[in-house]
Design an enzyme around this catalytic site. Structure first.
Site, PDB file in Angstrom:
ATOM      1  CG  HIS A 172      77.093  55.527 -43.497  1.00 16.04           C
ATOM      2  ND1 HIS A 172      76.442  54.257 -43.480  1.00 16.04           N
ATOM      3  CD2 HIS A 172      78.174  55.415 -44.301  1.00 16.04           C
ATOM      4  CE1 HIS A 172      77.066  53.399 -44.007  1.00 16.04           C
ATOM      5  NE2 HIS A 172      78.133  53.853 -44.631  1.00 16.04           N
ATOM      6  CG  HIS A 216      80.960  54.643 -48.878  1.00 11.91           C
ATOM      7  ND1 HIS A 216      82.018  54.397 -47.991  1.00 11.91           N
ATOM      8  CD2 HIS A 216      80.013  54.056 -47.978  1.00 11.91           C
ATOM      9  CE1 HIS A 216      81.945  54.203 -46.943  1.00 11.91           C
ATOM     10  NE2 HIS A 216      80.373  53.957 -46.811  1.00 11.91           N
ATOM     11  CD  GLU A 274      82.850  51.224 -39.183  1.00 15.60           C
ATOM     12  OE1 GLU A 274      83.295  50.482 -40.192  1.00 15.60           O
ATOM     13  OE2 GLU A 274      81.783  51.517 -38.961  1.00 15.60           O
TER      14      GLU A 274
HETATM   15  N1  CMX Z   1      84.169  55.710 -55.699  1.00 15.78           N
HETATM   16  C1  CMX Z   1      84.230  56.109 -56.851  1.00 15.78           C
HETATM   17  N2  CMX Z   1      85.139  55.400 -57.602  1.00 15.78           N
HETATM   18  C2  CMX Z   1      85.987  54.457 -57.058  1.00 15.78           C
HETATM   19  C3  CMX Z   1      86.115  54.221 -55.794  1.00 15.78           C
HETATM   20  C4  CMX Z   1      85.161  55.226 -54.806  1.00 15.78           C
HETATM   21  N3  CMX Z   1      85.066  54.808 -53.599  1.00 15.78           N
HETATM   22  N4  CMX Z   1      86.881  53.317 -55.498  1.00 15.78           N
HETATM   23  C5  CMX Z   1      87.484  53.004 -56.556  1.00 15.78           C
HETATM   24  N5  CMX Z   1      86.850  53.666 -57.430  1.00 15.78           N
HETATM   25  C6  CMX Z   1      87.242  53.515 -59.022  1.00 15.78           C
HETATM   26  C7  CMX Z   1      88.692  53.793 -59.384  1.00 15.78           C
HETATM   27  O1  CMX Z   1      88.681  55.381 -59.378  1.00 15.78           O
HETATM   28  C8  CMX Z   1      88.967  53.199 -60.694  1.00 15.78           C
HETATM   29  O2  CMX Z   1      88.524  53.917 -61.818  1.00 15.78           O
HETATM   30  P1  CMX Z   1      89.499  53.890 -63.008  1.00 15.78           P
HETATM   31  O3  CMX Z   1      89.871  52.571 -63.534  1.00 15.78           O
HETATM   32  O4  CMX Z   1      88.755  54.903 -63.788  1.00 15.78           O
HETATM   33  O5  CMX Z   1      90.862  54.527 -62.482  1.00 15.78           O
HETATM   34  C9  CMX Z   1      87.936  51.680 -60.617  1.00 15.78           C
HETATM   35  O6  CMX Z   1      87.276  52.198 -59.459  1.00 15.78           O
HETATM   36  C10 CMX Z   1      88.805  50.746 -59.847  1.00 15.78           C
HETATM   37  O7  CMX Z   1      89.445  51.182 -58.626  1.00 15.78           O
HETATM   38  P2  CMX Z   1      90.726  50.458 -58.151  1.00 15.78           P
HETATM   39  O8  CMX Z   1      91.564  51.409 -57.378  1.00 15.78           O
HETATM   40  O9  CMX Z   1      91.322  49.431 -58.970  1.00 15.78           O
HETATM   41  O10 CMX Z   1      90.102  49.774 -56.970  1.00 15.78           O
HETATM   42  P3  CMX Z   1      89.175  48.053 -56.994  1.00 15.78           P
HETATM   43  O11 CMX Z   1      88.793  47.867 -58.188  1.00 15.78           O
HETATM   44  O12 CMX Z   1      90.193  47.078 -56.427  1.00 15.78           O
HETATM   45  O13 CMX Z   1      88.217  48.366 -55.646  1.00 15.78           O
HETATM   46  C11 CMX Z   1      85.949  48.690 -55.188  1.00 15.78           C
HETATM   47  C12 CMX Z   1      87.350  49.080 -56.041  1.00 15.78           C
HETATM   48  C13 CMX Z   1      84.666  49.522 -55.428  1.00 15.78           C
HETATM   49  C14 CMX Z   1      85.611  47.206 -55.979  1.00 15.78           C
HETATM   50  C15 CMX Z   1      86.451  48.441 -53.704  1.00 15.78           C
HETATM   51  O14 CMX Z   1      86.851  49.633 -53.194  1.00 15.78           O
HETATM   52  C16 CMX Z   1      85.322  47.775 -52.701  1.00 15.78           C
HETATM   53  O15 CMX Z   1      85.297  46.582 -52.804  1.00 15.78           O
HETATM   54  N6  CMX Z   1      84.563  48.657 -52.032  1.00 15.78           N
HETATM   55  C17 CMX Z   1      83.513  48.169 -51.160  1.00 15.78           C
HETATM   56  C18 CMX Z   1      84.154  47.914 -49.902  1.00 15.78           C
HETATM   57  C19 CMX Z   1      84.661  49.107 -49.082  1.00 15.78           C
HETATM   58  O16 CMX Z   1      84.669  50.130 -49.808  1.00 15.78           O
HETATM   59  N7  CMX Z   1      84.798  49.026 -47.961  1.00 15.78           N
HETATM   60  C20 CMX Z   1      85.087  50.337 -46.961  1.00 15.78           C
HETATM   61  C21 CMX Z   1      83.867  50.901 -46.274  1.00 15.78           C
HETATM   62  C22 CMX Z   1      83.400  49.973 -45.326  1.00 15.78           C
HETATM   63  C23 CMX Z   1      82.136  50.681 -44.762  1.00 15.78           C
HETATM   64  O17 CMX Z   1      81.316  51.388 -45.296  1.00 15.78           O
HETATM   65  O18 CMX Z   1      81.709  50.107 -43.719  1.00 15.78           O
HETATM   66 CO    CO Z   2      79.922  52.987 -45.244  1.00 10.68          CO
END
Ligand code: CMX
Ligand code: CO
Length: 146
Positions: free
Chosen positions: A7, A84, A43
């Site tokens: 997805h 993502h 979702e």
């Molecule tokens: N795509 C690309 N870059 C991303 C991003 C994304 N979705 N989310 C965060 N970033 C980047 C930010 O832009 C930031 O970059 P800079 O430091 O250069 O500004 C950096 O990563 C850190 O971002 P943050 O806003 O401080 O966010 P966190 O570190 O707290 O969290 C992450 C980032 C990836 C660890 C967190 O989003 C995560 O754990 N994701 C996995 C879970 C998830 O997304 N669940 C929802 C979807 C559920 C599903 O698909 O079922």
């Molecule tokens: Co997903």
């Protein structure tokens, strides 16, 4: 082995409005909706097509249920859009371990629960050229490897 795009995850502010856009514009209907409290999202899964390995491809619409969730934080910073991508595999455990062994940050020690009984994990976007990447084993594929 990663065998397909499972997805594309899209962050939105209103699930129903966004789902209506996909239905009206492309004819993609919502197959399933759920709240995943752990992930902090409501979702909708829009099924695009089925594949011969037991999985399918979806658009995943994500509305945050908490401002401090991953999607809530991302939306506040970026607005609506692609959040993502998710690759499908019959073996999320083995594939994520092999990727971890390459020094890429895998966010969970063990895969967690995803949509429709799937098992999911994420790779850190900063280790993946800016793309938050999910690995997913669909419920119907679990137990089909090894
Ligand atoms: N795509 C690309 N870059 C991303 C991003 C994304 N979705 N989310 C965060 N970033 C980047 C930010 O832009 C930031 O970059 P800079 O430091 O250069 O500004 C950096 O990563 C850190 O971002 P943050 O806003 O401080 O966010 P966190 O570190 O707290 O969290 C992450 C980032 C990836 C660890 C967190 O989003 C995560 O754990 N994701 C996995 C879970 C998830 O997304 N669940 C929802 C979807 C559920 C599903 O698909 O079922
Ligand atoms: Co997903």
């Amino acid at each position: 082995m990663l065998t397909r795009i499972d997805h594309i995850g899209i962050a939105c502010t209103d699930l129903e409005t966004t789902a209506a856009f996909y239905a009206r514009t492309y004819g993609f209907e919502v197959l399933h909706t759920e709240v995943n409290e752990e992930q902090g999202v409501r979702e909708a899964m829009l099924r695009i097509n089925g594949t011969d390995d037991g999985g399918a491809s979806y658009i995943q619409l994500l509305e945050p249920v908490r401002e401090d969730s991953a999607v809530g934080k991302w939306l506040a910073k970026n607005g609506e859009g692609v959040h993502h991508i998710a690759f499908g595999t019959a073996d999320v455990d083995g594939d994520s371990e092999a990727i971890r062994d390459q020094g890429i940050r895998v966010l969970y020690d063990e895969p967690r629960r995803g949509s429709m009984g799937s098992r999911i994990t994420f790779l850190h976007p900063k280790d993946c050229h800016g793309v938050l990447t999910e690995l997913v084993t669909a419920a119907e594929q679990q137990g089909t490897h090894g």
